[in-house]
Design an enzyme around this catalytic site. Structure first.
Site, PDB file in Angstrom:
ATOM      1  CG  ASP A 250      -2.127   0.938   0.972  1.00 34.12           C
ATOM      2  OD1 ASP A 250      -2.051   1.776   0.051  1.00 34.12           O
ATOM      3  OD2 ASP A 250      -3.124   0.856   1.712  1.00 34.12           O
TER       4      ASP A 250
HETATM    5  C1  BGC Z   1      -4.939   3.388   0.102  1.00 35.46           C
HETATM    6  C2  BGC Z   1      -5.043   2.430  -1.071  1.00 35.46           C
HETATM    7  C3  BGC Z   1      -4.825   3.175  -2.355  1.00 35.46           C
HETATM    8  C4  BGC Z   1      -3.479   3.872  -2.309  1.00 35.46           C
HETATM    9  C5  BGC Z   1      -3.146   4.647  -3.548  1.00 35.46           C
HETATM   10  C6  BGC Z   1      -3.667   4.217   0.056  1.00 35.46           C
HETATM   11  O1  BGC Z   1      -3.700   5.226   1.001  1.00 35.46           O
HETATM   12  O2  BGC Z   1      -4.992   2.681   1.313  1.00 35.46           O
HETATM   13  O3  BGC Z   1      -6.290   1.796  -1.068  1.00 35.46           O
HETATM   14  O4  BGC Z   1      -4.910   2.295  -3.438  1.00 35.46           O
HETATM   15  O5  BGC Z   1      -3.469   4.774  -1.217  1.00 35.46           O
HETATM   16  O6  BGC Z   1      -3.942   5.778  -3.634  1.00 35.46           O
END
Ligand code: BGC
Length: 769
Positions: A250
């Site tokens: 993530d």
């Molecule tokens: C989120 C993800 C997301 C990623 C990219 C993170 O903060 O938890 O779900 O895909 O950011 O935006």
């Protein structure tokens, strides 16, 4: 499936085939041909949304971006208000209520097409985290409190997107169940809860149709960050489930590049400029050259898999995609109450209506955070009614805004206006819901309450006109006690995506018959939620005190009253289940068949829900029942459709902590054919055979356990141990039979028996390792 569907399918398949073909072609780049520096560079992005290219060998740095209910292609880097317009499909909270994986698949195809046009190689979703507590700020992005339902619906998104030659990223692996302290929280979860609740949605999708990428979660699980959790990423995901594609972090979830690569993480996003650490670690032997090569090889294969779609121009049809969003919204609406058949309203006729509430004019159709989409267009309920173009209808419908969504006290003027309209018309349609600020990634909600001024307005409106229909806009569960009391009809629309206005109007006037079912329970009060006392934890730790008892598994097991149960949803027609039968298809698999008869006057779709109840003499505690199958069928008025639901071996298994494995215990299991977890229509028994996975046994297991394990006891006797003249089923003898075998044998004061016991323990260890 219609012929158009078939055609569309074949075209989609075409893309997929060419993608696979090209990846397998001779001459593909091999990680072993790259320098260590190049390999390391592949294991992190080049910026927030791009892979790192290795131009020397022709590897491109394709774009990967959010997800999950539409394309969110940023124009800037991390903090990027500007994203290209894309279709905003209903978020998962809504789509899950469709109980129709085909809806998700069609949505996935459309999202894949938008990625093709925008040259986005991987779309970040779907998110199949379990809704453990309704206050979770990202509840709207996730599918269900039930892992079977979440996995069997979200798989449609993966299949649909990937049919376009575009990758998905199944996220957040795993147990990303709260926003509070999400970057650091250490979740203390039993292996049984992980295996039965927090992993199966991922497991089903990985084993059925491999997603091209997985995204690990921010949180720790039992002391280890997901990004560094070798047990999770390598032992379970890769070795047990056979996942062969790439795992990315993530955004910002990696804290130690070396540990993450050793744990099996291929890609750090966004980059932290620490590739030199990786190179150094390989030189120092802290990462084996083979491990880095493997991680880099995964990245190469991903780049090659998406290349055909990235190299072909494509333009999607904006209106056709709006239609896909509309159809998904239609199937996701749940009719929760309909006293005296107040709904449907009359599309044509004499009845007049007061539409009250700003949500009818300015819809809330998505949540906040990284999933926020810049829609291609948005249709509100008022626009969908088409009052401007329909003079007749304009005479029959009056709109009043009712309240504001800020924290200001209710304006008397808005109340007076709403009550005036309510008194004047036959039926009030009152739009209530949560303000935008309540539901977002990054923080959790603090209450289940709908803003007090809205509830107060409902009370006043329904006092002057009891024919009040409430239409709800909320991405997560709210407290419905007062709404239930004061509204004659309740329509749960969740967050409907950009075409929701049309779907709501068509449902209200009966052009469409509601067929959504709740994918999560509406508890009466927050205090009833099984992890109420321990959620969201403190001092960076949270105990999963509820174990496997999440959602209906808890409410139904303890018999707690709920506002609306899991699986609940009404229709404008009625259905009967006929010729219901269950049979074994093997010693540990079964099949249920029935005819769904539409006994009403309108065409409509029904959802058959199949719950499995464990045998009465369970070796471990188990929920009273668990969803293990479902089928949605469209049936014309007066007609019947045959439904077949198969139950596999896993449907009867629990995770045995002592065996470290799934175990099916022999016994009579009850199969419940149901309309909700609280409305079981038919119950049928099936006798399931044991899978004979023995329990590890040593001298500290009880005498009863030894005698019941006939093979172990036989070994002891064969080794010369003295037999025990006891009845293990006799309660009166339990005081003796419950003692450790070592003590019981000790009481015989017989050296040969003691020796026989230890020999048997050794033999069992060798056999059952
Ligand atoms: C989120 C993800 C997301 C990623 C990219 C993170 O903060 O938890 O779900 O895909 O950011 O935006």
């Amino acid at each position: 499936m219609s012929s158009t569907d078939n055609q569309e399918n074949e075209e989609n398949q075409g893309i997929q085939h060419s993608a696979v073909h090209s990846a397998g072609e001779a001459g593909s780049v091999k990680a072993s041909d790259l320098t260590i520096e190049e390999q390391a560079s592949l294991t992190s992005g080049s910026d927030a949304w791009h892979l790192t290219p290795v131009k020397r060998v022709g590897l491109e740095g394709f774009m990967i971006t959010d997800g999950p209910h539409g394309l969110r292609k940023a124009e800037g880097l991390i903090d990027h208000p500007n994203t290209v317009p894309a279709t905003c499909f209903p978020p998962a909270a809504a789509m899950a209520s469709s109980w129709n994986p085909e809806v998700a698949r069609k949505t996935g195809v459309a999202m894949g097409e938008e990625c093709r046009q925008e040259k986005v190689a991987v779309i970040l979703g779907p998110g199949v985290n379990i809704k453990r507590n309704p206050l979770d700020g990202r509840s709207f992005e996730f599918w269900s409190e039930d892992p079977f339902l979440a996995g069997h619906e979200a798989i449609g998104i993966v299949e649909g997107v990937q049919s376009q030659g575009i990758g998905t990223s199944l996220k957040h692996f795993t147990a990303n169940n709260q926003e509070t302290d999400r970057f650091q929280i250490d979740e203390r979860i039993s292996e049984r809860a992980l295996r039965e609740i927090y992993l199966p949605a991922f497991e089903h999708i990985v084993k059925t149709c491999e997603p091209w990428t997985m995204m690990c979660a921010y949180n720790k699980i039992n002391g280890h960050y997901s990004s560094e959790n070798k047990w999770l990423l390598t032992d379970v995901l890769r070795k047990e489930w056979g996942f062969a594609s790439i795992i990315m972090s993530d955004w910002g979830a990696v804290h130690d590049r070396v540990a993450s690569i050793n744990a099996g993480l291929n890609l750090e996003m966004p980059p932290s400029n620490t590739d030199n650490q990786v190179v150094e670690a390989v030189r120092m032997g802290k990462i084996s050259a083979g491990q880095l090569e493997k991680m880099a090889q995964g990245m190469i294969e991903l780049i090659e898999k998406v290349r055909p779609a990235m190299q072909t121009d494509f333009t999607y049809d904006v209106d056709a995609h709006d239609e896909v969003a509309y159809e998904a919204a239609l199937e996701s609406i749940v009719l929760l109450k309909n006293e005296s058949n107040l709904l449907p309203l009359q599309a044509e006729g004499e009845q007049t209506y007061a539409f009250i509430g700003g949500f009818a004019r300015t819809p809330r159709y998505q949540g906040g955070g990284s999933s926020h989409i810049n829609p291609t267009k948005v249709t509100s309920v008022l626009q969908a009614l088409g009052l401007e173009k329909n003079a007749e209808l304009k005479k029959r419908v009056e709109f009043a805004p009712g309240f504001t969504l800020d924290n200001e006290p209710q304006s008397q003027e808005l109340t007076d206006q709403a009550l005036e309209a309510a008194k004047k018309h036959d039926i009030v349609v009152l739009f209530l819901g949560l303000p935008d600020i309540d539901e977002s990634e990054g923080y959790d909600r603090t209450t289940l309450a709908i803003p007090a001024k809205q509830v107060e307005l409902l009370k006043q409106v329904s006092a002057v006109n009891k024919n009040t229909v409430v239409v709800l806009s909320n991405g997560s569960v709210v407290d419905l006690r007062e709404v239930k009391e004061h509204a004659q009809a309740i329509v749960e629309t969740w967050l409907m995506g950009q075409a929701g206005g049309r779907a709501v109007v068509d449902t209200l006037v009966g052009r469409s018959n509601p067929s959504g079912r709740l994918a999560e329970t509406f508890p009466l009060r927050l205090q009833d939620v099984p992890n109420y006392e321990t959620w969201p934890g403190g001092e960076h730790v949270t105990e999963y005190s509820d174990g496997i008892y999440v959602g209906y598994r808890h409410y139904d097991t303890v018999g707690a009253p709920v506002a609306f149960p899991f699986g609940f949803g009404l229709s404008y027609t009625s259905f009967a289940y006929e010729n219901v039968k269950a049979e074994l298809t093997s010693p540990r698999t079964a099949r249920v068949e029935l005819d769904v008869h539409n006994t009403g006057e309108r065409d409509g779709a029904d959802v058959v829900e199949l719950f499995v109840c464990p045998p009465s003499d369970c070796a471990v505690d188990r929920p009273v029942h668990e969803l293990k199958g479902f089928a949605k069928v469209f049936v014309k008025a007066g007609e019947s459709k045959h439904v077949v639901i198969d139950l596999d071996e896993r449907s009867f298994a629990y995770w045995s902590e002592v065996r470290h494995d799934w175990h099916v215990q022999a016994g009579t299991y009850q199969l419940e054919v149901a309309r909700s977890s609280r409305d079981v229509v038919v119950t049928l028994p099936v006798d399931i055979a044991d899978d004979d996975k023995s329990m590890p046994l040593d001298e500290m297991n009880s005498l009863a356990e030894w005698i019941r394990d006939s093979h172990a006891y036989e070994l002891y006797l064969k080794n010369g141990g003295k037999p025990f003249d006891v009845d293990v089923d006799d309660k009166a003898q339990e005081m003796f039979t419950a003692m450790p075998f070592a003590n019981a044998v000790g009481f015989t004061q017989d050296a040969t028996s003691r020796e026989a016991m230890y020999q048997a323990v050794e033999q069992l260890k060798a056999e059952r390792q």
